[in-house]
Design an enzyme around this catalytic site. Structure first.
Site, mmCIF file in Angstrom:
data_model
loop_
_atom_site.group_PDB
_atom_site.id
_atom_site.type_symbol
_atom_site.label_atom_id
_atom_site.label_comp_id
_atom_site.label_asym_id
_atom_site.label_seq_id
_atom_site.Cartn_x
_atom_site.Cartn_y
_atom_site.Cartn_z
ATOM 1 N N ILE A 26 0.843 -1.205 0.000
ATOM 2 C CA ILE A 26 0.000 0.000 0.000
ATOM 3 C C ILE A 26 0.876 1.251 0.000
ATOM 4 C CG2 ILE A 26 -1.741 1.314 1.280
ATOM 5 C CD1 ILE A 26 -2.803 -1.352 2.392
ATOM 6 N N ASP A 63 11.456 2.407 5.874
ATOM 7 C CA ASP A 63 11.068 0.997 5.758
ATOM 8 C C ASP A 63 12.268 0.120 6.116
ATOM 9 O OD1 ASP A 63 8.531 -0.345 3.838
ATOM 10 O OD2 ASP A 63 10.131 -1.637 4.583
ATOM 11 N N LEU A 106 2.133 3.182 8.175
ATOM 12 C CA LEU A 106 1.717 1.885 7.622
ATOM 13 C C LEU A 106 2.649 0.753 8.040
ATOM 14 C CD1 LEU A 106 0.929 2.937 3.902
ATOM 15 C CD2 LEU A 106 -0.579 3.037 5.875
ATOM 16 N N ALA A 122 -2.605 3.078 10.262
ATOM 17 C CA ALA A 122 -3.222 1.924 9.595
ATOM 18 C C ALA A 122 -3.619 0.860 10.608
ATOM 19 C CB ALA A 122 -2.246 1.322 8.583
ATOM 20 N N TYR A 128 -2.215 -10.167 16.591
ATOM 21 C CA TYR A 128 -2.112 -9.126 15.561
ATOM 22 C C TYR A 128 -3.262 -8.133 15.735
ATOM 23 C CZ TYR A 128 -2.422 -7.035 10.871
ATOM 24 O OH TYR A 128 -2.508 -6.159 9.807
#
Ligand code: NAD
Length: 341
Positions: free
Chosen positions: A12, A31, A76, A117, A149
């Protein structure tokens, strides 16, 4: 505007980076490449307004300065995918909770806009469908590690809203429902890319359980539209939104559809959840979002429906099977900026 996308080399995140760059914004990507890849950013790697930092969002010395220089953060980065979550539950919980805390704590200093997110998984086993944002959530017990999760993402939601309530950090929570499209890979248990790539390779399509469980699939371009619209909407602050498509399909039917649309003769195999993920697993029977809240807030409407989603996903996988050597070169492209060790 300068946007930070944590997890921006992911599925995404990379689509969002493209959209923001196309709109003329500067984009920082943070990232650790655990499930993402620089390959995902190959199409925009030469853009002057993109900076990519390889590092963890849980490392405040790296993430903190990036959050502080951003006008908006799309958070995210997370440990995602059913398989990863079942195999590495501690890593999942720590990444998701600590990473969000680092982002919010640094956003607090400049009261920076943050979009966090979350996931449809937080609805758990609720039978009250379609899922509304203000509904009660029904998670399973902690002995079933799958729920770790969902619980970690739920803590992220509580944190995001608490930072708004206590410190006026303008946060918005988005709950994604099975986002799909190019660059999503099936390695971590994502069903559509797994079915499509296996069908094209003539391998069996593995359906977990009896295949009657349903999901609702959302085109990634629609997800990005929702994210950018919510980011600009002041009334979205302090709120939670479902981001999804409200048409559902059973996983068994999906397998049949993918096989037909790829012209494949792959067999469809049914594997019990316990065999695929171990005894500490249980599934959700249905997952359908109520999208009236986001529709009302920003006029969101999912534009791409399932048949077209599958067609586009098949086209992507066909092209990437032909394109593998070129993609391998792209993956070797040097990183634009590397965070301090
Ligand atoms: P993805 O795995 O492609 O993206 C996650 C990105 O975060 C990856 O690039 C990964 O390398 C990165 N990352 C992981 N841990 C990190 C860390 N500690 N520091 C920095 N980067 C890290 O998956 P995605 O589907 O693009 O998911 C993006 C977000 O959306 C995640 O928060 C996920 O939980 C959420 N979500 C996605 C879906 C979906 O259907 N795709 C559904 C529900 C929720």
């Amino acid at each position: 505007m300068r946007a930070l996308i944590t997890g921006g080399a992911g599925f995404i995140g990379s689509h969002l980076a493209e959209r923001l760059l196309d709109a003329g914004h500067a984009v920082d990507v943070l990232d650790d490449l655990s499930t993402g890849s620089l390959d995902n950013l190959a199409g925009v790697a030469s853009r002057r307004r993109l900076e990519t930092v390889i590092g963890s969002v849980t490392d405040a010395s790296v993430a903190g300065p990036l959050v502080e220089r951003a006008d908006i953060v799309f958070h995210l980065a997370a440990a995602v995918g059913v398989r990863l979550v079942v195999e590495a539950p501690i890593h999942t919980i720590q990444t998701n909770v600590h990473g969000t805390d680092v982002v919010l704590e640094h956003a607090r200093r400049g009261r920076t806009r943050v979009i966090v997110a979350s996931t449809s998984e937080v609805y758990g086993k609720s039978h009250v469908l379609p899922f509304r944002e203000d509904a009660d959530l029904v998670l399973g017990p902690p002995t079933k590690c799958r729920w770790g999760y969902a619980a970690s993402k739920l803590i992220d939601e509580f944190l995001a809203l608490a930072y708004w309530q206590e410190h006026r950090v303008p946060t918005t929570v988005v709950r994604f429902f099975n986002s799909v499209g190019p660059r999503q890979n099936g390695r971590y248990g994502m069903v559509l890319p797994s079915f499509v790539s296996r069908a094209l390779a003539g391998e069996p399509l593995t359906v977990h359980g009896d295949g009657r469980q349903t999901r609702s699939f959302t085109w990634v371009g629609d997800v990005v539209t929702a994210l950018t619209a919510l980011a600009e909407e002041p009334r979205a602050v302090g709120e939670v939104f479902n981001v999804g498509n409200d048409r559902e399909i059973s996983i068994g039917e999906l397998a049949v559809k993918v096989r037909a649309m790829t012209g494949s003769d792959s067999p469809i195999e049914f594997v019990p959840h316990a065999e695929a993920f171990g005894e500490h697993f249980e599934d959700m029977a249905r997952r359908v979002p109520d999208i009236s809240k986001i529709r009302q807030a920003v006029g969101f409407e999912p534009r791409v429906q399932l048949d077209e989603i599958i067609e586009r996903t098949v086209a992507y996988w066909r092209a990437s099977r032909i394109d593998r050597p070129r993609r391998a070169v792209a993956q070797a492209t040097p990183v634009l900026a590397t965070a301090p060790a």
